[in-house]
Design a protein around this motif. Sequence first.
Motif, PDB file in Angstrom:
ATOM      1  N   CYS A  10     -52.297   6.825  19.380  1.00  0.00           N
ATOM      2  CA  CYS A  10     -51.294   6.805  18.326  1.00  0.00           C
ATOM      3  C   CYS A  10     -51.147   5.418  17.731  1.00  0.00           C
ATOM      4  O   CYS A  10     -51.250   4.418  18.407  1.00  0.00           O
ATOM      5  CB  CYS A  10     -49.931   7.239  18.880  1.00  0.00           C
ATOM      6  SG  CYS A  10     -49.965   8.898  19.590  1.00  0.00           S
ATOM      7  N   VAL A  13     -46.523   1.567  15.940  1.00  0.00           N
ATOM      8  CA  VAL A  13     -45.524   1.455  16.997  1.00  0.00           C
ATOM      9  C   VAL A  13     -44.476   0.449  16.557  1.00  0.00           C
ATOM     10  O   VAL A  13     -44.726  -0.741  16.494  1.00  0.00           O
ATOM     11  CB  VAL A  13     -46.165   0.996  18.324  1.00  0.00           C
ATOM     12  CG1 VAL A  13     -45.104   0.903  19.403  1.00  0.00           C
ATOM     13  CG2 VAL A  13     -47.250   1.963  18.738  1.00  0.00           C
ATOM     14  N   ASN A  69     -42.746   9.168  22.731  1.00  0.00           N
ATOM     15  CA  ASN A  69     -42.202   7.834  22.486  1.00  0.00           C
ATOM     16  C   ASN A  69     -41.278   7.366  23.597  1.00  0.00           C
ATOM     17  O   ASN A  69     -40.537   8.157  24.190  1.00  0.00           O
ATOM     18  CB  ASN A  69     -41.441   7.824  21.162  1.00  0.00           C
ATOM     19  CG  ASN A  69     -42.365   7.931  19.972  1.00  0.00           C
ATOM     20  OD1 ASN A  69     -42.985   6.957  19.577  1.00  0.00           O
ATOM     21  ND2 ASN A  69     -42.481   9.133  19.400  1.00  0.00           N
ATOM     22  N   LYS A  92     -44.470   6.523  17.577  1.00  0.00           N
ATOM     23  CA  LYS A  92     -45.819   7.042  17.702  1.00  0.00           C
ATOM     24  C   LYS A  92     -45.876   8.464  17.147  1.00  0.00           C
ATOM     25  O   LYS A  92     -44.876   9.169  17.130  1.00  0.00           O
ATOM     26  CB  LYS A  92     -46.259   7.048  19.169  1.00  0.00           C
ATOM     27  CG  LYS A  92     -46.322   5.678  19.823  1.00  0.00           C
ATOM     28  CD  LYS A  92     -46.757   5.801  21.274  1.00  0.00           C
ATOM     29  CE  LYS A  92     -46.762   4.458  21.969  1.00  0.00           C
ATOM     30  NZ  LYS A  92     -47.134   4.573  23.407  1.00  0.00           N
TER      31      LYS A  92
END
Length: 236
Positions: A10, A13, A69, A92
Amino acid sequence: MLRYALFLGCACVLIEAGTVQTVAAGTAPQELVGTWLVEDIKSGGVIDNLQTTLEIHDDGTYSGMAGCNNYTGVFTVKSLQISFAPAAATRKLCPPAVMDQEAKFFRALSEGLSYEFRGDELRLYAADYTVPLRMMRHDNLADLVLRIPAAPIDRSEVRYDCGGEPVMAEYINSGNISLLQLSIGDAVVVAANVVSGSGAKYMGGYYTWWTKGEAATLFNAVNGVDDKGIDCTRAP
C-alpha cells in the motif's frame, strides 16, 4: 483463529493528526488495559485472517490495527461508560472487503458505549443494548507443542526487509518435516513446506512464502490470483 492480513504494497501513508479531539482522560480501569482482538462487529463476524485489534492504555489513550491501518486516539471512562474520541489513522489502501470492515470498526467505536467482561471476553454495548464490538484478550502468547518422531531439530532465524517492513522468518526442520514461522509486527503466521519447481515454498493461511537463494517473495491470496507478491531481502 488467527485473523490477520498483510498489505505491504500500500502507498500513501499519512497521519491525520488534526482529526484527534482532545478529551480529559483519566486513569483507565486496569481490567480494560491491554490488547483486545476483535471477534465480531455488529453481529456480522469478521474476516478470517484479518486482525483488528484495540489496545487500551492506562494513560487514557488507545491504539491498534484496524485491519489495514494503524490508529491512535484518546478515550474517557465514567463508571461502565466508555467514549472513544475520533482516531488519527494512517491512510493505506487495501482490498474493498478489508476497508469495509475497517470502516465498520471505526463506526462501532464512535457510538456511545458501555462495557462488560465475560471471562477473557470484552463486550461493548450500544444504547439499544446491541453489541457493536465483541473482543477477546490478546495480551498473552501461548506455546504450541507438536510431537514428532525423534529426529534432530534444526532452527534458524533470518530477518528480512519486505518492501520496507521488517519480517522475521524462523525455519524449523526435523527429518521430513519443514515448517516456517513468520513474525510480522505482532502477528505470527505458521506455514508448511510444499512441493515447488524451484526454491523452497511455504503456505499457511492466506500466505505463500517462496524463497530462492538469499531472497524471498511474500504472496497474499486476499489480493487475488494476480498478486505479484512483495520482494523480500535479507536484512543486516
